[in-house]
Design an enzyme around this catalytic site. Structure first.
Site, PDB file in Angstrom:
ATOM      1  CE  LYS A 261      47.275  43.933  53.020  1.00 46.06           C
ATOM      2  NZ  LYS A 261      47.112  42.566  53.548  1.00 46.06           N
TER       3      LYS A 261
ATOM      4  NE  ARG B  26      46.283  35.447  56.233  1.00 51.90           N
ATOM      5  CZ  ARG B  26      46.125  36.762  56.241  1.00 51.90           C
ATOM      6  NH1 ARG B  26      44.955  37.293  55.878  1.00 51.90           N
ATOM      7  NH2 ARG B  26      47.098  37.560  56.626  1.00 51.90           N
TER       8      ARG B  26
ATOM      9  CE1 TYR C  81      19.188  49.055  33.878  1.00 52.83           C
ATOM     10  CE2 TYR C  81      20.833  49.991  35.352  1.00 52.83           C
ATOM     11  CZ  TYR C  81      20.435  49.617  34.079  1.00 52.83           C
ATOM     12  OH  TYR C  81      21.267  49.812  33.016  1.00 52.83           O
TER      13      TYR C  81
ATOM     14  CG  MET D  31      29.129  49.408  35.466  1.00 51.27           C
ATOM     15  SD  MET D  31      29.368  48.595  33.878  1.00 51.27           S
ATOM     16  CE  MET D  31      28.418  47.089  34.109  1.00 51.27           C
TER      17      MET D  31
END
Length: 339
Positions: A33, A117, A248, A294
């Site tokens: 998954k 769950r 930054y 980013m």
């Protein structure tokens, strides 16, 4: 862009260890998954098929359909099918979902043995068997999931006892409602490595196969090896002088004259920003300077290519998280190569 190398020898080493614990490669169900825990769904599926793995576990129908050619059996954990399939089985997580499954769908019933769950309660089992029969579904297995197998608590033991009760009740109900012989499975990676004598029909193994299972020292495992290494290539370099600042907010202060380079791997690609706060260094001791941006990150290096990490478990300690999050954060657009 950054790129990922998948080490086939390490992957096969891990599968050897796992198959030894399950006593048969046919009992290994590889959990794929979320893009195979960030490793690449198709890349890992192809290696698994080469090794001889015939069972897979995924989250969605889309994932299952994309790997049908690689496996004989696929279990979908959290989706409702629109069509039945000979290879694909679907999980019943709730009594109210049973009438949503198409007639003839192969299903496996999840029992809540204590995680609270997904899954029906043990007290709901008779109702579940009745509804499955009335819906015309093909019940093949009953399973559960451990919540604390990777922790040194008593919870693994009492959940295992609860599932034993569920198994015995399932056998009686299967006979009562005319189902065939059922399969049973409960072990995730950590639970498999706690079992001294594995005796179920399969184990659903994820993080151990990828070599990044982090257990307490008392539960230390055999020599599992990380499969994934991540590299980045250089965008630019510059010489900076003492007390100049990088990135930054000027968070990255230069303490002595040095060369720094910018590499094309940032939080947009899955590099968790908190790593910078906690003083991240590469496996070769090269320091991250300033904030992670980013699309890029700055290191005290002039290398054209830089190994960012080769063990997600180590990265997770800088990020104050778990290896699962480090790996599944890696974007699918990053190229992956098997070596």
């Amino acid at each position: 862009m950054a790129y990922i190398i998948l080490n086939k020898n390490n992957f096969f080493n891990n599968l050897d260890i796992i198959a030894n614990r399950t006593k048969s490669v046919d009992k290994v169900a590889l959990v794929l998954k979320d893009n195979a825990y960030g490793h690449g769904l198709l890349e890992i599926s192809s290696m698994a098929k080469e090794y001889g793995i015939k069972k897979a576990v995924v989250r969605t129908s889309k994932e299952a359909r994309s790997i049908e050619a690689f496996f004989d059996y696929i279990l979908v954990l959290a989706d409702i099918p629109t069509l039945s399939s000979d290879k694909i089985r679907y999980t019943i997580n709730d009594l109210r979902s049973i009438d949503k499954f198409p007639k003839g769908t192969k299903v496996e019933l999840k029992v809540d043995s204590g995680m609270h769950r997904n899954g029906i309660t043990i007290s709901e089992m008779k109702d579940a068997f009745l509804k499955i029969k009335e819906a015309g579904l093909v019940l093949e297995a009953v399973f559960t999931h451990h919540r604390s197998a990777d922790e040194l608590t008593s919870e693994w033991f009492w959940q295992r006892e609860n599932f034993k009760t569920a198994k015995e009740r399932s056998k009686v109900l299967a006979s009562e409602f005319g189902f065939g012989e059922l399969r049973f499975h409960s072990c995730n990676s950590a639970a498999l490595f706690r079992e001294s004598n594995f005796d179920e029909d399969m184990a659903r193994v994820g993080i151990a196969a990828y070599g990044c299972m982090d257990l307490p020292q008392a539960l230390a495992t055999e020599d599992l090896k990380p499969v994934l290494s991540l590299y980045a290539t250089k965008n630019s370099s510059r010489v900076l002088n003492t007390y100049q600042r990088v990135g930054y907010g000027g968070d990255g202060e230069i303490l002595e004259d040095c060369i720094v380079s910018n590499y094309n791997f940032g939080y947009g690609d899955g590099f968790l920003r908190v790593c910078a706060t906690n003083g991240y260094e590469t496996p070769h001791g090269i320091k991250l300077i300033g904030r992670i941006s980013m699309d890029n990150s700055t290191f005290t290096s002039d290398k054209d290519e830089l190994l960012i990490f080769d063990d997600a478990t180590t990265v997770s300690k800088y990020a104050k998280t778990i290896s699962y999050e480090v790996l599944t954060s890696l974007k699918s657009e990053i190229s992956r190569e098997i070596r």
